[in-house]
Enzyme design. Structure first.
Site, PDB file in Angstrom:
ATOM      1  CG  ASP A  48      -0.245   0.224   2.522  1.00 13.81           C
ATOM      2  OD1 ASP A  48       0.759  -0.483   2.765  1.00 13.81           O
ATOM      3  OD2 ASP A  48      -0.677   1.082   3.312  1.00 13.81           O
ATOM      4  CD  GLU A  80       4.191   0.187   7.024  1.00 16.39           C
ATOM      5  OE1 GLU A  80       5.084   0.382   7.884  1.00 16.39           O
ATOM      6  OE2 GLU A  80       3.880   1.054   6.166  1.00 16.39           O
TER       7      GLU A  80
END
Length: 413
Positions: free
Chosen positions: A83, A178
Site C-alpha cells: 500500500d 501498513e
C-alpha cells in the site's frame, strides 16, 4: 551482478499502480485498488517458479523459495507492504529517471516551479553519479514500499536463476495497509512459518533497524455550548478555544519538528471543529516505554485539569496503543542482526544502525512471534512530492537479500 534495468522496469511497473490505503475504511485491504498489485505479485511469483504461492481473503500474499541445500537451515522470510501512504496524491504517478546525477538541484516540475533542492535535501549529494528516480512534483513516488517489493522479487528471481548460490527455505510476504498501521493485523505468522524475517522498508542505503517508537493514537473530543453570538454572554462555551488551551498546554518543543533520534513527541495530525465540538487527533511516540506511558498519562491529566477549570466534562481523551518497540523482542536473537550486518559488508555496504522514528510491520510481527528487524529499501523523503530513490541503492538492497540467504545457509552447515 543484479541487473540495473530490470530493477528500474520492475519498480516502475509497481509504482504506476495506485495502491493508496484509506484510514477511514474498516475493510482489509482498506481500498479495493490494492488488490490489483496483490494479484499481480501473486501471478509474478507463480510465473518465476516460486512455490506455495497464496493470496488470502485480505490480500496478504505469501510464497516459498524451496531450499537447495541438503542440511537443515532455519526458514527465513522477507516482507514488504504494497500500500501507499494516504498523506499525498498517489494517483497517476509519473516517474522521472535522472541518469548520472550531477549533484545539483533537480527540477521536478518546471511549470509549477517544484525543485528537489540538493541544499535543503543534502542527502542527495551522496548519490552523485548514480541513477535517481524522482516524482514529477504532482504525486509521491511510492518507493515506500514498492522499492522493498522490487528488491525482494528481484532477489528471488536472481536466486532461481543462479541455483549455485546455496540457501535454505525462504518465505516472502507482501502486506496491505501498513501505512495506516494495520499491515500486520491479519498477517498469519503460523502460516508464514519462518523462524525470523526482515522487512525491506528502511530508507537510505545501509540502514539496519531493530528498535522503533512505541506508538499510540489519541482522539481528543472537546465539547462546548453553542449559543447565538448576539446573546452569548456568560452562556456560550466555544470548544475551539478550549482545544487551543489543550494544544498549547502540551510541551511545545516535544513535537516532530523539534525532535530527533530517540526523542519522543506529541503530534497534532488533524484538527476540525466548531463552537459546539472540536476534534483533535494526535499520535504519541517514544522509544522509552516509561516515557511513552508518561506521555499518555500527561494527556489524560491535562484533560482533567481543563475540565476542572470549566467545571464541566468538556474534554475526553481516547488513547489506543498501535505498536511497541521491537527491541525487546530482537535482543534475545541478536544473531539475526549480525547476519544482516555481515551480509551488508559482503555487499560493500556500511551498516548504519539507527532507531526508526516511525513504525514498520516488523514491530508488530515481532510481538506476534516473528522477530523482524528492518533493512534499507533505499528511498528518501517518503510520503510527499520530494520522494526519490537511487537505483543503485535498490541494487544493493537486492544483493543484501541474496547475501543473507546465502550466509544463513552457510552458518548452519
Amino acid at each position: 551482478m543484479i541487473n540495473k534495468q530490470r530493477i528500474i522496469d520492475r519498480f516502475i511497473s509497481y509504482i504506476t499502480i495506485d495502491t493508496q490505503s484509506d484510514p477511514e475504511s474498516q475493510t482489509t485491504p482498506s481500498t479495493e485498488k490494492q488488490w490489483v498489485l496483490a494479484r499481480k505479485l501473486a501471478d509474478e511469483l507463480q510465473e518465476m517458479g516460486m512455490t506455495e504461492v497464496s493470496i488470502d481473503d485480505h490480500a496478504y500474499v505469501m510464497a516459498t523459495l524451496p531450499a537447495n541445500v541438503p542440511h537443515q537451515v532455519p526458514v527465513i522470510g522477507f516482507i514488504s507492504h504494497f500500500d501507499t501512504s494516504p498523506d499525498f496524491n498517489a494517483t497517476d504517478i509519473k516517474p522521472q529517471i535522472i541518469e548520472d546525477y550531477d549533484g545539483k538541484d533537480i527540477v521536478l516540475n518546471e511549470e509549477k516551479n517544484i525543485i528537489l533542492s540538493s541544499e535543503y535535501f543534502d542527502d542527495l549529494k551522496q548519490y552523485k553519479g548514480q541513477t535517481i528516480i524522482t516524482t514529477d512534483g504532482t504525486s509521491l513516488l511510492s518507493a515506500d514500499d514498492k522499492a522493498g517489493i522490487t528488491e525482494i522479487m528481484t532477489a528471488m528471481q536472481y536466486l532461481i536463476d543462479n541455483p549455485e548460490i546455496p540457501h535454505g527455505k525462504i518465505r516472502v510476504g507482501f502486506t496491505p495497509d501498513e501505512e495506516i498501521g494495520r499491515g500486520a493485523h491479519k498477517f498469519d505468522v503460523e502460516k508464514f512459518g519462518a523462524e525470523w524475517a526482515y522487512t525491506m522498508d528502511g530508507s537510505q542505503i545501509g540502514e539496519l533497524e531493530f528498535e522503533n517508537f512505541n506508538a499510540a493514537k489519541a482522539i481528543v473530543k472537546v465539547r462546548g455550548k453553542g449559543v447565538h453570538p448576539g446573546y452569548a454572554k456568560d452562556k456560550m462555551v466555544n470548544s475551539q478555544y478550549i482545544a487551543v488551551d489543550f494544544i498549547n498546554s502540551l510541551p511545545r518543543l516535544e513535537t516532530p519538528e523539534h525532535t530527533e533520534d530517540r526523542q519522543g513527541f506529541f503530534h497534532l495530525s488533524s484538527m476540525k471543529g466548531d463552537v459546539e465540538e472540536t476534534l483533535l487527533e494526535y499520535i504519541i511516540r517514544d522509544h522509552d516505554l516509561g516515557h511513552f506511558n508518561a506521555r499518555k498519562e500527561m494527556m489524560q491529566d491535562l484533560a482533567s485539569e481543563i475540565c476542572s477549570q470549566y467545571e464541566s466534562d468538556c474534554i475526553s481523551v481516547e488513547i489506543t496503543d498501535q505498536y511497541f518497540n521491537m527491541r525487546e523482542k530482537i535482543e534475545p536473537v541478536m544473531h539475526i542482526i549480525e547476519i544482516a550486518k555481515e551480509a551488508m559488508k559482503e555487499a560493500n555496504v556500511e551498516p548504519l544502525l539507527k532507531p526508526i522514528r516511525g513504525g514498520t510491520d516488523g514491530a508488530q510481527l515481532s510481538y506476534m512471534g516473528l522477530p523482524c528487524p528492518n533493512i534499507f529499501a533505499g528511498g528518501h523523503n517518503f510520503h510527499g512530492k520530494y520522494e526519490y530513490v537511487p537505483v543503485e541503492s535498490m541494487q544493493k538492497a537486492t544483493e543484501v537479500i541474496v547475501k543473507i540467504a546465502e550466509m544463513t545457509s552457510m552458518k548452519y552447515k
